[in-house]
Scaffold this motif. Structure first.
Motif, PDB file in Angstrom:
ATOM      1  N   PRO A  89      -7.414   5.928 -36.574  1.00 58.04           N
ATOM      2  CA  PRO A  89      -8.546   5.696 -35.729  1.00 58.04           C
ATOM      3  C   PRO A  89      -9.084   6.792 -34.968  1.00 58.04           C
ATOM      4  N   PHE A  90      -8.505   7.725 -34.551  1.00 56.13           N
ATOM      5  CA  PHE A  90      -8.973   8.901 -33.935  1.00 56.13           C
ATOM      6  C   PHE A  90      -9.023  10.290 -34.297  1.00 56.13           C
ATOM      7  N   PHE A  91      -8.614  10.319 -35.616  1.00 56.54           N
ATOM      8  CA  PHE A  91      -8.758  11.701 -36.189  1.00 56.54           C
ATOM      9  C   PHE A  91      -9.722  12.424 -36.084  1.00 56.54           C
ATOM     10  N   GLU A  92     -11.101  11.774 -36.318  1.00 52.22           N
ATOM     11  CA  GLU A  92     -12.391  12.251 -36.329  1.00 52.22           C
ATOM     12  C   GLU A  92     -12.669  12.616 -34.915  1.00 52.22           C
ATOM     13  N   TYR A  93     -12.160  11.783 -34.143  1.00 53.57           N
ATOM     14  CA  TYR A  93     -12.578  12.034 -32.684  1.00 53.57           C
ATOM     15  C   TYR A  93     -11.979  13.285 -32.122  1.00 53.57           C
ATOM     16  N   PHE A  94     -11.020  13.519 -32.441  1.00 54.35           N
ATOM     17  CA  PHE A  94     -10.093  14.685 -32.081  1.00 54.35           C
ATOM     18  C   PHE A  94     -10.176  15.986 -32.811  1.00 54.35           C
ATOM     19  N   GLU A  95     -10.747  15.878 -34.092  1.00 52.70           N
ATOM     20  CA  GLU A  95     -10.444  16.749 -35.250  1.00 52.70           C
ATOM     21  C   GLU A  95     -11.068  18.233 -34.766  1.00 52.70           C
ATOM     22  N   ASP A  96     -12.278  18.369 -34.055  1.00 60.22           N
ATOM     23  CA  ASP A  96     -12.845  19.501 -33.550  1.00 60.22           C
ATOM     24  C   ASP A  96     -12.211  20.010 -32.545  1.00 60.22           C
ATOM     25  N   ASP A  97     -11.423  19.272 -31.544  1.00 61.63           N
ATOM     26  CA  ASP A  97     -10.817  19.981 -30.547  1.00 61.63           C
ATOM     27  C   ASP A  97      -9.489  20.687 -31.131  1.00 61.63           C
ATOM     28  N   PHE A  98      -8.894  20.167 -32.065  1.00 60.68           N
ATOM     29  CA  PHE A  98      -7.657  21.058 -32.496  1.00 60.68           C
ATOM     30  C   PHE A  98      -7.976  21.916 -33.641  1.00 60.68           C
ATOM     31  N   ARG A  99      -9.027  21.922 -34.630  1.00 58.69           N
ATOM     32  CA  ARG A  99      -9.527  22.854 -35.451  1.00 58.69           C
ATOM     33  C   ARG A  99      -9.304  24.242 -35.150  1.00 58.69           C
ATOM     34  N   THR A 136       1.225   1.220 -33.965  1.00 53.81           N
ATOM     35  CA  THR A 136       0.807   1.352 -35.356  1.00 53.81           C
ATOM     36  C   THR A 136       0.325   2.702 -35.819  1.00 53.81           C
ATOM     37  N   GLN A 137       1.195   2.871 -37.086  1.00 63.07           N
ATOM     38  CA  GLN A 137       0.913   4.202 -37.709  1.00 63.07           C
ATOM     39  C   GLN A 137       0.150   4.077 -39.126  1.00 63.07           C
ATOM     40  N   VAL A 138      -0.426   4.968 -39.607  1.00 60.77           N
ATOM     41  CA  VAL A 138      -1.397   4.767 -40.657  1.00 60.77           C
ATOM     42  C   VAL A 138      -0.501   4.312 -41.901  1.00 60.77           C
ATOM     43  N   PHE A 139       0.770   4.902 -42.333  1.00 62.24           N
ATOM     44  CA  PHE A 139       1.486   4.483 -43.361  1.00 62.24           C
ATOM     45  C   PHE A 139       2.504   3.368 -43.107  1.00 62.24           C
ATOM     46  N   ASN A 140       2.369   2.564 -42.305  1.00 56.41           N
ATOM     47  CA  ASN A 140       3.495   1.629 -41.623  1.00 56.41           C
ATOM     48  C   ASN A 140       3.892   0.767 -42.898  1.00 56.41           C
ATOM     49  N   ASP A 141       2.933   0.309 -43.615  1.00 59.34           N
ATOM     50  CA  ASP A 141       3.222  -0.486 -44.826  1.00 59.34           C
ATOM     51  C   ASP A 141       4.048  -0.098 -45.904  1.00 59.34           C
ATOM     52  N   LYS A 142       3.979   1.249 -45.989  1.00 61.91           N
ATOM     53  CA  LYS A 142       4.620   1.882 -47.098  1.00 61.91           C
ATOM     54  C   LYS A 142       6.116   2.384 -46.674  1.00 61.91           C
ATOM     55  N   HIS A 143       6.087   2.959 -45.414  1.00 62.44           N
ATOM     56  CA  HIS A 143       7.511   3.345 -45.159  1.00 62.44           C
ATOM     57  C   HIS A 143       7.971   2.923 -43.646  1.00 62.44           C
ATOM     58  N   GLY A 144       7.435   1.916 -43.090  1.00 60.35           N
ATOM     59  CA  GLY A 144       7.584   1.337 -41.848  1.00 60.35           C
ATOM     60  C   GLY A 144       7.536   2.504 -40.572  1.00 60.35           C
ATOM     61  N   PHE A 145       8.112   2.204 -39.407  1.00 58.80           N
ATOM     62  CA  PHE A 145       7.668   2.920 -38.178  1.00 58.80           C
ATOM     63  C   PHE A 145       8.560   4.183 -38.369  1.00 58.80           C
ATOM     64  N   ILE A 146       7.962   5.327 -37.894  1.00 53.37           N
ATOM     65  CA  ILE A 146       8.994   6.634 -37.893  1.00 53.37           C
ATOM     66  C   ILE A 146       8.817   7.013 -36.647  1.00 53.37           C
ATOM     67  N   ASN A 147      10.035   7.137 -35.806  1.00 55.30           N
ATOM     68  CA  ASN A 147      10.177   7.436 -34.748  1.00 55.30           C
ATOM     69  C   ASN A 147       9.919   8.819 -33.998  1.00 55.30           C
ATOM     70  N   ASN A 148       9.391   9.073 -32.894  1.00 56.03           N
ATOM     71  CA  ASN A 148       9.438  10.314 -32.216  1.00 56.03           C
ATOM     72  C   ASN A 148       8.837  11.428 -33.015  1.00 56.03           C
ATOM     73  N   LEU A 149       7.735  11.254 -33.493  1.00 55.53           N
ATOM     74  CA  LEU A 149       7.069  12.164 -34.240  1.00 55.53           C
ATOM     75  C   LEU A 149       6.230  13.010 -33.488  1.00 55.53           C
ATOM     76  N   SER A 150       5.401  14.205 -33.768  1.00 52.47           N
ATOM     77  CA  SER A 150       4.424  15.110 -33.023  1.00 52.47           C
ATOM     78  C   SER A 150       3.684  14.085 -31.978  1.00 52.47           C
ATOM     79  N   ILE A 151       3.156  14.640 -30.729  1.00 51.86           N
ATOM     80  CA  ILE A 151       2.166  13.901 -30.013  1.00 51.86           C
ATOM     81  C   ILE A 151       0.950  13.728 -30.613  1.00 51.86           C
ATOM     82  N   LEU A 152       0.712  14.307 -31.788  1.00 55.66           N
ATOM     83  CA  LEU A 152      -0.394  14.404 -32.577  1.00 55.66           C
ATOM     84  C   LEU A 152      -0.606  12.825 -33.285  1.00 55.66           C
ATOM     85  N   ASP A 153       0.737  12.468 -33.728  1.00 52.78           N
ATOM     86  CA  ASP A 153       0.917  11.143 -34.349  1.00 52.78           C
ATOM     87  C   ASP A 153       0.311   9.928 -33.554  1.00 52.78           C
ATOM     88  N   LEU A 154       0.687  10.202 -32.401  1.00 56.19           N
ATOM     89  CA  LEU A 154       0.396   8.985 -31.125  1.00 56.19           C
ATOM     90  C   LEU A 154      -1.107   9.002 -30.881  1.00 56.19           C
TER      91      LEU A 154
END
Length: 203
Positions: free
Chosen positions: A94-104, A168-186
């Protein structure tokens, strides 16, 4: 959480940021000796194939170095690889494009020292979260730090056993919830709601 002692890392883990936003004071450890295989120069993201580690290559010295003296290796284009990996992982979030230019810019300029890059990232992530986190830096290294809430162990992902609440994570349906990733995931999945989430978690 009173005076927090913690390492600056590459796009820190969610547990790292839980500690940071809940601290009354923050002190970053900057006098440590470099150790391999820690989050000082790596992050974990949720790729289309599941968990993926992104690692920054460093120039190694024959002698033991303080981490603040360790330089980044640019002999091959890890920046391009990392940004493309983030795009593959989060372009549909939902928010990749919103933050993309900040991190690029992180993946376009060549910062010399890994520690300096981690501090640059810290400021950009804080802006994305809409917060200011004042901090101090250590002036010498102490193995034991009884005057602090010592969370330096979070730098070692294998020792970090923090369990965070699922979101909610992008690929929840494929692999389920993955715990404690980078702050970027959140951030890419929750946007500005990420800050409330961090404040409500426990370490």
């Amino acid at each position: 959480m009173k005076n927090l002692l913690i390492y600056p890392t590459y796009f820190p883990s969610i547990s790292h940021y839980i500690a940071l936003v809940q601290a009354e004071e923050i002190t970053f450890e900057t006098e440590d000796t470099y150790q391999k295989q820690t989050n000082r120069n790596r992050m974990h993201i949720y790729s289309p194939n599941g968990l993926q580690m992104l690692n920054i290559p460093l120039k190694h010295s024959e002698n033991r170095q303080k981490f603040k003296d360790v330089k980044i290796e640019y002999a091959f284009d890890w920046q391009k690889i990392h940004f493309k990996s983030l795009e593959a992982a989060y372009r549909t979030s939902p928010f990749f494009e919103y933050f993309e230019d900040d991190f690029r810019p992180i993946f376009e300029k060549k910062t010399t020292f890994m520690l300096d890059l981690n501090f640059e990232i810290f400021e950009i992530v804080n802006q994305a979260l809409g917060i200011t986190l004042p901090y101090k830096k250590t002036t010498e290294y102490f193995h034991d730090a009884p005057d602090y809430n010592d969370f330096r162990s979070l730098v070692n992902g294998k020792k970090d056993t923090t369990q965070v609440e699922p979101y909610t994570q992008v690929f929840n349906d494929k692999h389920g919830f993955i715990n404690n990733l980078s702050i970027l995931d959140l951030l890419f999945n929750e946007g500005r709601y990420a800050l409330d989430y961090l404040k409500n978690q426990q370490l």
